[in-house]
Motif scaffolding. Structure first.
Motif, PDB file in Angstrom:
ATOM      1  N   SER A 151      16.354 -83.100   2.447  1.00 19.41           N
ATOM      2  CA  SER A 151      15.550 -81.998   2.308  1.00 19.41           C
ATOM      3  C   SER A 151      14.725 -81.738   3.433  1.00 19.41           C
ATOM      4  O   SER A 151      14.487 -80.840   4.306  1.00 19.41           O
ATOM      5  N   GLU A 152      14.070 -82.953   4.081  1.00 22.02           N
ATOM      6  CA  GLU A 152      13.311 -82.867   5.217  1.00 22.02           C
ATOM      7  C   GLU A 152      13.984 -82.487   6.397  1.00 22.02           C
ATOM      8  O   GLU A 152      13.163 -81.898   7.382  1.00 22.02           O
ATOM      9  N   LEU A 155      16.118 -77.874   7.991  1.00 21.05           N
ATOM     10  CA  LEU A 155      16.182 -77.069   9.405  1.00 21.05           C
ATOM     11  C   LEU A 155      16.408 -77.471  10.472  1.00 21.05           C
ATOM     12  O   LEU A 155      16.045 -76.910  11.347  1.00 21.05           O
ATOM     13  N   PHE A 156      17.437 -78.710  10.333  1.00 25.50           N
ATOM     14  CA  PHE A 156      17.696 -79.002  11.690  1.00 25.50           C
ATOM     15  C   PHE A 156      19.267 -78.890  11.664  1.00 25.50           C
ATOM     16  O   PHE A 156      19.997 -79.012  10.547  1.00 25.50           O
ATOM     17  N   MET A 179      12.312 -77.283  -6.398  1.00 27.52           N
ATOM     18  CA  MET A 179      11.204 -77.438  -5.873  1.00 27.52           C
ATOM     19  C   MET A 179      10.640 -78.807  -5.776  1.00 27.52           C
ATOM     20  O   MET A 179       9.806 -79.415  -5.060  1.00 27.52           O
ATOM     21  N   GLY A 182      11.838 -80.211  -2.636  1.00 33.84           N
ATOM     22  CA  GLY A 182      11.600 -79.507  -1.653  1.00 33.84           C
ATOM     23  C   GLY A 182      12.847 -79.132  -0.709  1.00 33.84           C
ATOM     24  O   GLY A 182      12.925 -79.256   0.397  1.00 33.84           O
ATOM     25  N   ILE A 184      14.433 -76.075   0.053  1.00 34.72           N
ATOM     26  CA  ILE A 184      14.294 -74.659   0.604  1.00 34.72           C
ATOM     27  C   ILE A 184      15.067 -74.852   2.045  1.00 34.72           C
ATOM     28  O   ILE A 184      15.635 -73.675   2.157  1.00 34.72           O
ATOM     29  N   GLY A 185      14.811 -75.730   3.020  1.00 42.60           N
ATOM     30  CA  GLY A 185      15.366 -75.888   4.222  1.00 42.60           C
ATOM     31  C   GLY A 185      16.774 -75.622   4.277  1.00 42.60           C
ATOM     32  O   GLY A 185      17.567 -75.042   5.001  1.00 42.60           O
ATOM     33  N   PRO A 245      16.070 -78.148  15.972  1.00 42.83           N
ATOM     34  CA  PRO A 245      15.475 -77.342  14.917  1.00 42.83           C
ATOM     35  C   PRO A 245      15.918 -75.802  14.986  1.00 42.83           C
ATOM     36  O   PRO A 245      15.851 -75.060  15.940  1.00 42.83           O
ATOM     37  N   VAL A 246      15.834 -75.254  13.712  1.00 42.71           N
ATOM     38  CA  VAL A 246      16.570 -73.845  13.580  1.00 42.71           C
ATOM     39  C   VAL A 246      15.295 -72.978  13.490  1.00 42.71           C
ATOM     40  O   VAL A 246      14.447 -73.291  12.706  1.00 42.71           O
ATOM     41  N   ALA A 247      15.406 -71.789  14.174  1.00 43.25           N
ATOM     42  CA  ALA A 247      14.557 -70.642  14.266  1.00 43.25           C
ATOM     43  C   ALA A 247      15.324 -69.575  13.657  1.00 43.25           C
ATOM     44  O   ALA A 247      16.355 -69.426  13.942  1.00 43.25           O
ATOM     45  N   VAL A 248      14.494 -69.012  12.706  1.00 43.96           N
ATOM     46  CA  VAL A 248      14.924 -67.757  11.938  1.00 43.96           C
ATOM     47  C   VAL A 248      13.929 -66.801  11.588  1.00 43.96           C
ATOM     48  O   VAL A 248      12.852 -67.333  11.285  1.00 43.96           O
ATOM     49  N   VAL A 251      13.575 -64.410   6.673  1.00 40.61           N
ATOM     50  CA  VAL A 251      14.078 -64.704   5.567  1.00 40.61           C
ATOM     51  C   VAL A 251      13.229 -64.138   4.248  1.00 40.61           C
ATOM     52  O   VAL A 251      12.097 -64.373   4.012  1.00 40.61           O
ATOM     53  N   VAL A 253      12.326 -64.332   0.313  1.00 38.96           N
ATOM     54  CA  VAL A 253      12.216 -65.176  -0.437  1.00 38.96           C
ATOM     55  C   VAL A 253      11.664 -64.763  -1.849  1.00 38.96           C
ATOM     56  O   VAL A 253      10.593 -63.999  -1.776  1.00 38.96           O
TER      57      VAL A 253
END
Lengths: 282, 282
Positions: A151-152, A155-156, A179, A182, A184-185, A245-248, A251, A253
């Motif tokens: 999870s952590e 977003l990589f 949840m 965690g 969501i990434g 790391p991912v930029a976006v 999004v 939700v």
């Protein structure tokens, strides 16, 4: 709006986020059984995802006994030979509810993918049964299945591993324990990579009932998070290296709770009539 | 678009998501020091958030020695009497960088809130210093500070507890250790309760440099997640009881990485020139 799913089945798919109450009020599982629409229902429990299938089988036998099942079959499948067994597969033919337990989704696809048991499940979905899965048992529902990813690190780039699932629905990615862990990434990364996909993060003791018309309804005590990439304007994901790391941008939700529905074709949330502004007094 | 922050300061606020590298390449902390804009800088480290202030103080003394600080003052404040000490407060007057360590944000506000040390920090921010805080040290920056709330319960009403923070900025809620601890639910809940607030979830070893013009830049190795409630169309949050799950429609989420900026006034993400489509060849 982009069409995400291509449902065509007469049955119902119920994705449960794991850790559903099995000993107290059974709110969620009662609701699952309700979807079968009859009191003398037959349930088949497939424990192939679990490394301790006997114990899982016993647990669910007890639960479905409490829930008044007229017939309970536990299919304790541990290898592909069993998953191809004609006699076992036949047991599914008159099932009203097929329940896939938790465990490891990769175990489930590796053992059951493409076998007679798989075909029997798909056939029952098409012809009108309820296919319910919890945790790993829900992760397999889509054509794209997440099977690994901390999870952590969600977003990589490259941290979320997917592989083909059972493909009961297309372009909807189910994640579970959402949840609580965690996650969501993970969904944001996949949806960023291809915004045609809709991410569905199902909370624990919570489920989403997906019908063949492309509508889904949330049941249970927690939330279902929808991750919609329709509005994504920019991302760096095609330009960065693995591990970066991912930029976006943008999004969308939603958090849906019991009674809320979602139209996967139109990507639209539907509020239960009781919660609509015109029905509130203050 | 709704204006969220009312910055008026000449300095910089740097909110760091915790767990920043202190022994290897020091990428993030080097960048923090760079913001001071000079090589002979004085740093004051305030360890009041920590229950082990001596150890924290030693750690950061070592870090800032490596990072070439010309003067290092460790303010090991354990009670309000010290936080009101004129001599201690005077040490901040010529600080180029004031660094608030991690620990417990409630400890920090309880001990330092409204004291001479607090006033001195605020004064230095207004007059041009860098105020950097990590973890608890960043959580205190806003007028609304999260001080409690399990990540997994973030989308159950009433699970996120807030209290007044230092108020260096208004209507921006900082959360830290963001992806590592899966905290998005906490920010979504607060932003749903009042969409004028913008949630800023700072990842570990990552920071956001906020300037007095309302622009922020992301630095470090992870992500900063912006949670923007401008488009929220529906929520059940005013109708449900404490402990019940939160439904909300249309939360806008961005993930920003090193070099990306965000305009808090216009609620707009700004892509670094290198990453803009017109600069890519393929």
């Amino acid at each position: 709006m982009i069409m995400a799913s291509k449902p065509f089945f007469k049955g119902r798919l119920i994705a449960i986020g794991g850790n559903e109450d099995k000993s107290d009020e059974l709110v969620l599982l009662k609701r699952v059984v309700q979807e079968a629409g009859k009191t003398d229902y037959k349930v088949c429990v497939i424990t192939a995802a679990s490394e301790d299938p006997e114990q899982r089988g016993q647990d669910y036998r007890q639960v479905f006994t409490v829930l008044g099942a007229s017939r309970i079959e536990i299919l304790s499948i541990k290898e592909r030979a069993q998953a191809n067994d004609i006699t076992l597969a036949k047991k599914l033919e008159d099932a009203d509810l097929i329940f896939l337990t938790g465990g490891d989704q990769l175990r489930l696809t590796t053992i059951v993918g493409g076998t007679r048991i798989f075909e029997a499940i798909q056939n029952r979905l098409e012809t009108g049964a309820i296919i319910a899965g919890t945790s790993a048992g829900a992760a397999v529902f889509s054509d794209t299945m997440i099977y690994e990813g901390q999870s952590e690190d969600g977003l990589f780039k490259g941290s979320v591993l997917t592989t083909p699932g059972f493909g009961f629905v297309e372009k909807i990615i189910f994640d579970t324990h959402f949840m609580a862990r965690g996650r969501i990434g993970r969904l944001v990364q996949i949806v960023t990579m291809n915004p045609i996909c809709i991410g569905v993060g199902v909370g624990e003791d919570t489920g989403v009932v997906l019908k063949g018309d492309g509508y889904a309804e949330v049941i249970g005590t927690g939330q279902v998070i929808i991750v919609d990439g329709s509005d994504i304007a920019h991302s760096n994901i095609m330009d960065i290296k693995q591990g970066e790391p991912v930029a976006v941008e943008n999004v969308r939700v939603h958090s849906l709770v019991n009674g809320y529905r979602y139209n996967f074709q139109k990507r639209r949330l539907l509020i239960p009539p009781d919660n609509k502004p015109e029905n509130t007094d203050d």
